[in-house]
Design a protein around this motif. Structure first.
Motif, PDB file in Angstrom:
ATOM      1  N   LYS A  62       0.811  -1.233   0.025  1.00  0.00           N
ATOM      2  CA  LYS A  62       0.149  -0.003   0.111  1.00  0.00           C
ATOM      3  C   LYS A  62       0.755   1.381   0.013  1.00  0.00           C
ATOM      4  O   LYS A  62       2.037   1.199   0.436  1.00  0.00           O
ATOM      5  CB  LYS A  62      -0.697  -0.034   1.132  1.00  0.00           C
ATOM      6  N   SER A  63       0.314   2.139  -0.422  1.00  0.00           N
ATOM      7  CA  SER A  63       0.881   3.711  -0.362  1.00  0.00           C
ATOM      8  C   SER A  63       1.380   4.160   1.159  1.00  0.00           C
ATOM      9  O   SER A  63       0.794   3.658   1.964  1.00  0.00           O
ATOM     10  CB  SER A  63       0.076   4.756  -1.027  1.00  0.00           C
ATOM     11  N   ARG A  64       2.232   4.959   1.129  1.00  0.00           N
ATOM     12  CA  ARG A  64       2.742   5.390   2.313  1.00  0.00           C
ATOM     13  C   ARG A  64       1.665   6.242   3.055  1.00  0.00           C
ATOM     14  O   ARG A  64       1.319   6.500   4.416  1.00  0.00           O
ATOM     15  CB  ARG A  64       3.960   6.364   2.322  1.00  0.00           C
TER      16      ARG A  64
ATOM     17  N   SER B 169      -1.595   5.465   2.991  1.00  0.00           N
ATOM     18  CA  SER B 169      -2.803   4.884   3.018  1.00  0.00           C
ATOM     19  C   SER B 169      -3.078   4.352   4.714  1.00  0.00           C
ATOM     20  O   SER B 169      -1.935   3.981   5.209  1.00  0.00           O
ATOM     21  CB  SER B 169      -2.741   3.328   2.333  1.00  0.00           C
TER      22      SER B 169
ATOM     23  N   ARG C 194      -1.384   0.904   5.218  1.00  0.00           N
ATOM     24  CA  ARG C 194      -0.001   0.818   5.074  1.00  0.00           C
ATOM     25  C   ARG C 194       0.514  -0.326   5.895  1.00  0.00           C
ATOM     26  O   ARG C 194       1.479  -1.176   5.662  1.00  0.00           O
ATOM     27  CB  ARG C 194       0.753   2.155   5.042  1.00  0.00           C
TER      28      ARG C 194
END
Length: 182
Positions: free
Chosen positions: A153-155, A157, A160
């Motif tokens: 996942k994105s930082r 999110s 994460r």
């Protein structure tokens, strides 16, 4: 700037050498001191005038020592070097211990993408071979295989750090690059 680096390295060396009794432990502590010295120099070179702060626990903080009228001090780039983030093992084709260290950096309260220093040993001395920016955590180095945990996942999110949102990947260090192992 250089004076601060040397003071930090001497402090770490003295604190480590005064508490050791066994040869293997001595060797590991000396290797950690050498890796920390290389990482401190790498982080210090990012600034024109670095300020190096070494804590009692061995954690080194490197930040810019120049006054900036554009960027407030609490928003400036800062590196945190923790000896616990050093992983030793055989990475390249020789039989000398190599190391990987993860450098954490932040701007104010916001974490930046970590920088992973790959240090190979040549003639008993470590040298910086490669720097990789990646959101990975090194779990182990065994049989020339680097096991790392990556987030899917994105930082930004909220998911994460969930355990289902992470992936374990095995790499080999081939010709200066991390290549997925089969």
């Amino acid at each position: 700037m250089r004076k601060n680096i040397y003071i930090a390295m001497v402090f770490i060396f003295i604190s480590v050498s005064c508490t050791t009794h066994d040869n293997k432990g001595d060797l590991m502590r000396l290797m950690k001191v050498e890796v920390m010295g290389i990482a401190t120099k790498y982080a210090s070179d990012k600034f024109s005038e670095a300020k190096v702060i070494t804590g009692n626990d061995g954690i080194v903080t490197v930040k810019d020592n120049q006054l900036s009228l554009v960027v407030p001090e609490d928003k400036a780039l800062k590196y945190t070097l923790n000896p616990i983030n050093i992983t030793f093992g055989l990475i390249n084709d020789d039989d000398q211990q190599d190391a990987i260290m993860v450098l954490s950096s932040s701007r104010g309260n916001y974490a930046e993408i970590p920088e992973i220093l790959v240090l190979t040993s040549q003639g008993g001395k470590f040298s910086l071979n490669r720097v990789i920016e990646s959101d990975m955590r090194i779990l182990a180095i065994q049989d020339r295989i680097i096991t790392a945990e990556l987030t899917t996942k994105s930082r930004n999110s909220p998911l994460r750090d969930c355990h289902l949102c992470k992936e374990i990947i095995k790499y080999r260090f081939t010709n200066g690059d991390l290549v997925k192992a089969q």
